[in-house]
Design an enzyme around this catalytic site. Structure first.
Site, PDB file in Angstrom:
ATOM      1  CD  GLU A 111      -3.214  -0.973   2.357  1.00 48.74           C
ATOM      2  OE1 GLU A 111      -3.035  -0.076   3.140  1.00 48.74           O
ATOM      3  OE2 GLU A 111      -3.978  -1.821   2.200  1.00 48.74           O
ATOM      4  CG  HIS A 227      -9.131   6.439   1.820  1.00 49.18           C
ATOM      5  ND1 HIS A 227      -9.092   6.245   0.698  1.00 49.18           N
ATOM      6  CD2 HIS A 227      -8.453   5.356   2.710  1.00 49.18           C
ATOM      7  CE1 HIS A 227      -8.417   4.993   0.363  1.00 49.18           C
ATOM      8  NE2 HIS A 227      -7.954   4.457   1.619  1.00 49.18           N
ATOM      9  NE  ARG A 273      -4.355   5.892   3.236  1.00 46.45           N
ATOM     10  CZ  ARG A 273      -5.073   4.719   4.305  1.00 46.45           C
ATOM     11  NH1 ARG A 273      -5.735   5.203   5.224  1.00 46.45           N
ATOM     12  NH2 ARG A 273      -5.331   3.805   3.989  1.00 46.45           N
ATOM     13  CG  HIS A 334      -9.984   6.717   6.133  1.00 51.31           C
ATOM     14  ND1 HIS A 334     -11.122   5.767   5.819  1.00 51.31           N
ATOM     15  CD2 HIS A 334      -8.960   5.949   6.287  1.00 51.31           C
ATOM     16  CE1 HIS A 334     -10.416   4.752   5.890  1.00 51.31           C
ATOM     17  NE2 HIS A 334      -9.396   4.574   6.135  1.00 51.31           N
ATOM     18  NE  ARG A 369      -4.762   5.380  10.126  1.00 47.10           N
ATOM     19  CZ  ARG A 369      -5.230   4.388   8.954  1.00 47.10           C
ATOM     20  NH1 ARG A 369      -4.381   3.349   8.696  1.00 47.10           N
ATOM     21  NH2 ARG A 369      -6.299   4.674   8.505  1.00 47.10           N
TER      22      ARG A 369
HETATM   23  C1  SIN Z   1      -7.705   1.100   2.844  1.00 48.47           C
HETATM   24  O1  SIN Z   1      -7.956   0.026   2.642  1.00 48.47           O
HETATM   25  O2  SIN Z   1      -7.440   1.795   2.084  1.00 48.47           O
HETATM   26  C2  SIN Z   1      -8.111   1.719   4.142  1.00 48.47           C
HETATM   27  C3  SIN Z   1      -7.201   0.862   5.250  1.00 48.47           C
HETATM   28  C4  SIN Z   1      -6.440   2.089   6.073  1.00 48.47           C
HETATM   29  O3  SIN Z   1      -7.178   3.088   6.456  1.00 48.47           O
HETATM   30  O4  SIN Z   1      -5.444   1.891   6.733  1.00 48.47           O
END
Ligand code: SIN
Length: 518
Positions: A111, A227, A273, A334, A369
């Site tokens: 990610e 998000h 993010r 988020h 985060r």
């Molecule tokens: C996501 O799946 O993008 C959200 C997971 C997260 O907020 O860490």
């Protein structure tokens, strides 16, 4: 009057995991505002980050977390989190969570801002649901007391020591006072303070508001994560489109179909993010469109359907086949990085009042985060909280602190006598619009002052908290105010906090804002 060793407020991963650990250390009561399964954990898609891969280490995970956190990560907290993470994942496996595997090994996804694949997932993109259902099933058979549709109205404190809790049963309409030795706030964050959010309906900043009213310290409230990619379709809720979709190769395109992330960050779709969310907002502004697009049409349809079954099905339900069509997406509120300030054992400055999960602030996320660190942080600090309590600790001990210490600046909420300009409405929907418009992704002094003035004037006119809606509103107004006041004070941009009137970070602001009632 009923007395418990532990009252645990909230039934997401933080509350349930704490309760399951604490059950052999005394009597446990779980209070939850809705049904046991109604919580944010349900909606976590991406998964849980842990340094368990062959090319990974807690040190590398720490470095990625620190770099995403934009200068404000608490090193001791993140060290604890990354070092103890693998054991907590082991707990989940023992509790029955079946993480996805590949060739017999746990599958690890990538990610944004993670330098290696390290995200464990279950049911493809249904990680949160798998965790929540495993834990709630265990909790329902664990023999402790569970009160659904019951909310914590307030806690009572005398001489810095927790005495008990006032609990409102929203079905019976009754108020009851309970006594306990320890009360754990695990109510989640405050996403429902914003008009557009990925969060569950119950998430209205309750833990922070109750703790602040009781005299607990609240830290880092200006850092609220948006998000980058929630579904944005007329008539559809802002359903989360997991960061893992970009991790699998999803490409962000603007209205004209151009992949734009290279204009904003060398890491493109896998930038942190806050960077991706602001890039999307900039593109939306340039093109005048209400969204950008996420494109997975180049991925094999089988991969998309197998890896992201929830997202695929949800979009299909909206008439959108994401294997053939672009997904309209835009940012949504988020995750609350700030919260009730705790030490490394979950303790607040009030003896007996504890917190964990998104409600709490350990400083491990700093100003932004790292994706999929939240479930991990929750479990690591919940375990420590119960371990310390089991060893007899009730009085707060300050945790280890990094060399040079963390710089904190104490504040109380300023008096705001001006009525503020009028704002249409006073209920939760009006608050959500106000927060989205003035305390959202891009902030200014003018907008924040307006929001803070308006919230302060609403606070003075709040109806008596006599039912769930009025309790929610009272908590949302106070938590919203803490976010707005902290954002107003921080005259710089850092991580998720972006001030268009102070667009740069400043070394003078390498400090944490802590609010406490005078
Ligand atoms: C996501 O799946 O993008 C959200 C997971 C997260 O907020 O860490």
């Amino acid at each position: 009057m009923r007395t418990f060793d532990y009252i645990i407020v909230g039934s997401g991963i933080a509350g349930l995991y704490t309760a399951l650990l604490a059950r052999d250390a005394g009597s446990v009561l779980i209070l939850t505002k809705g049904s046991l399964e109604e919580c944010n954990t349900q909606y976590a898609q991406g998964g849980i980050a842990a340094a368990i891969g062959a090319d990974d280490s807690p040190e590398l995970h720490l470095r990625d977390t620190v770099s995403a956190g934009a200068g404000l990560v608490d090193l001791d907290s993140v060290r604890i989190m990354t070092e103890e993470g693998a054991d907590r994942v082991g707990d989940l496996i023992r509790y029955g969570v079946a993480f996805d595997t590949i060739h017999g090994e746990v599958a690890l996804a990538r990610e944004g801002a993670h330098s290696v694949p390290r995200i464990l997932h279950a049911g493809g993109d249904a990680t949160g649901r798998h965790i929540e259902l495993s834990l709630s099933d265990l909790a329902r058979h664990a023999g402790f007391s569970i009160r659904e549709y019951s909310l914590l109205a307030d806690v009572e404190v005398a001489d810095g020591v927790l005495q008990g809790a006032t609990v409102f049963d929203s079905r019976a309409g009754t108020v009851e006072r309970l006594e306990c030795r320890r009360l754990v706030l695990a109510t989640g964050g405050a996403g429902r303070l914003f008009q557009i959010t990925t969060n569950a309906e119950v998430v209205t900043g309750d833990g922070v508001a109750v703790a602040f009213r009781a005299g607990a310290e609240v830290m880092d409230m200006e850092f609220f994560q948006f998000h980058p990619t929630a579904l944005r379709m007329p008539g559809a809720p802002p359903f989360l489109i997991s960061e893992a979709v970009r991790g699998e190769g999803g490409i962000l395109r603007n209205e004209a179909g151009r992949a734009f992330m290279a204009d904003y960050a060398p890491e493109r779709e896998l930038a942190a993010r806050d960077v991706v969310a602001r890039a999307i907002v900039a593109e939306m502004r340039k093109t005048g469109a209400p969204h950008v697009f996420l494109d997975v049409r180049h991925l094999p349809a089988r991969t998309v359907q197998g890896r992201f079954p929830q997202i695929y099905q949800f979009c299909m339900g909206q008439g959108l086949d994401i294997t053939r069509a672009l997904i309209p997406v835009a940012p949504a509120a988020h995750y609350m990085m700030g919260g009730v300030k705790i030490n490394a054992w979950g303790e607040t400055n009030i003896e007996g009042l504890l917190a964990c999960g998104e409600t709490a602030c350990t400083g491990a996320h700093g100003a932004n985060r790292l994706a999929s660190n939240s479930l991990l942080e929750t479990m690591v600090f919940a375990k420590r909280l119960v371990d310390r309590a089991r060893n007899g600790g009730t009085k707060r001990e300050d945790g280890p602190s990094e060399p040079g210490g963390r710089i904190e600046e104490a504040h109380s909420l300023p008096r705001r006598e001006a009525a503020g300009q009028t704002y249409p409405g006073t209920g939760l929907a009006a608050l959500q619009r106000l927060m989205w418009d003035h305390v959202g992704i891009e902030r200014t002094r003018e907008g924040l002052t307006f929001a803070a003035d308006t919230l302060a004037s609403w606070e003075r006119r709040l109806p008596e908290a006599a039912d769930r809606a009025s309790n929610d509103l009272r908590n949302a107004v106070l938590t919203g105010r803490l976010i707005a006041e902290a954002a107003l004070l921080r005259e710089e941009s850092r991580g998720a906090h972006y001030r268009t009137d102070f667009p740069e970070s400043s070394a003078a602001w390498l400090k944490h804002l802590v609010f406490v009632r005078p």
